[in-house]
Design an enzyme around this catalytic site. Sequence first.
Site, short mmCIF file in Angstrom:
data_model
loop_
_atom_site.label_atom_id
_atom_site.label_comp_id
_atom_site.label_asym_id
_atom_site.label_seq_id
_atom_site.Cartn_x
_atom_site.Cartn_y
_atom_site.Cartn_z
N ASP A 1 0.84 -1.20 0.00
CA ASP A 1 0.00 0.00 0.00
C ASP A 1 0.87 1.25 0.00
O ASP A 1 1.96 1.26 0.58
CB ASP A 1 -0.89 -0.03 1.25
CG ASP A 1 -2.08 0.89 1.12
OD1 ASP A 1 -2.29 1.46 0.04
OD2 ASP A 1 -2.82 1.03 2.11
N HIS B 1 3.16 3.30 -8.93
CA HIS B 1 3.04 1.86 -9.22
C HIS B 1 4.32 1.35 -9.90
O HIS B 1 4.76 0.23 -9.63
CB HIS B 1 1.81 1.59 -10.09
CG HIS B 1 0.51 1.95 -9.43
ND1 HIS B 1 0.22 1.60 -8.14
CD2 HIS B 1 -0.58 2.63 -9.88
CE1 HIS B 1 -1.00 2.04 -7.82
NE2 HIS B 1 -1.49 2.68 -8.86
N LEU C 1 10.57 -21.13 -4.42
CA LEU C 1 9.63 -20.16 -3.83
C LEU C 1 8.36 -20.15 -4.67
O LEU C 1 8.43 -20.16 -5.90
CB LEU C 1 10.27 -18.76 -3.86
CG LEU C 1 9.36 -17.56 -3.56
CD1 LEU C 1 8.97 -17.53 -2.08
CD2 LEU C 1 10.04 -16.25 -3.92
#
Length: 248
Positions: A12, A29, A123
């Site tokens: 955020d 972004h 991962l």
Amino acid sequence: MRIPRHLAIIMDGNGRWAEQRSLPRIAGHHRGVETVQAVVEECRTLGVKYLTLYAFSSENWGRPDEEVSALMELLSRYLESELDSMLSRNIRFQVIGESSRLPVGVRETLQRVIDLTSANTELVLTLALSYGSRNELVRAARAIASEVVSGRRTVEQIDDALFDEFLDTHGMPDPDLLIRTSGEMRISNFLLWQMAYTELYFSEALWPEFSSEELHVAFREFARRQRRFGLTAAQICNESENRGEDSH
Ligand code: FPP
């Protein structure tokens, strides 16, 4: 140090980072993607096995069209540019959420990256896209109800484990740690079922500024917490002594 096996992050503050610099929100972004790249690599190095990132919520469809299109474009470019790195670093990629709502081009790219990385084991990187936890729970409830109506299952067979199987996250362990950046202290419809016992960590840093050092601070805090899963502290100590572990 005890490292979370599954780390979930609410990324955020991209918009505020940009607004503070009088830049368009999309610039935030763009910087946010750089943080994603750094955090994925740091998590892999530290031994995190599952990393789940909240990249686009069901509610984010309501943002201005140009921001939504820019985010979709950014997502496609991120996937194209990271594919080789995921392959060479043994990262498996997957998606949770209502991906049917995503533009067809994005869906094709997602599917290609999912397929090509499906055998990787170091991962598991999961992007939550067009994701909302209530929506996921409703979809699961509907799917289970259909099974009961068709006679494939009985009502008595519905339990926690069965519900897990019908969630987008089936096959994944629940998150051990949630990090949310930008000082907001909310869960915002993210993994509500899965986070029943997750440790929560809130960072003041805006996502574009979230650094490896901040990640280490969060992991140190996580390692200090005693997770009791509804049991007493004494029971947890006994259990971990039996396993020969340090419970703290
Ligand atoms: C929150 O910032 C962030 C988002 C809604 C999207 C997260 C997207 C990225 C980090 C970039 C794309 C990711 C990938 C993996 C390609 P906000 O816009 O809500 O910030 P604000 O609360 O300050 O307005």
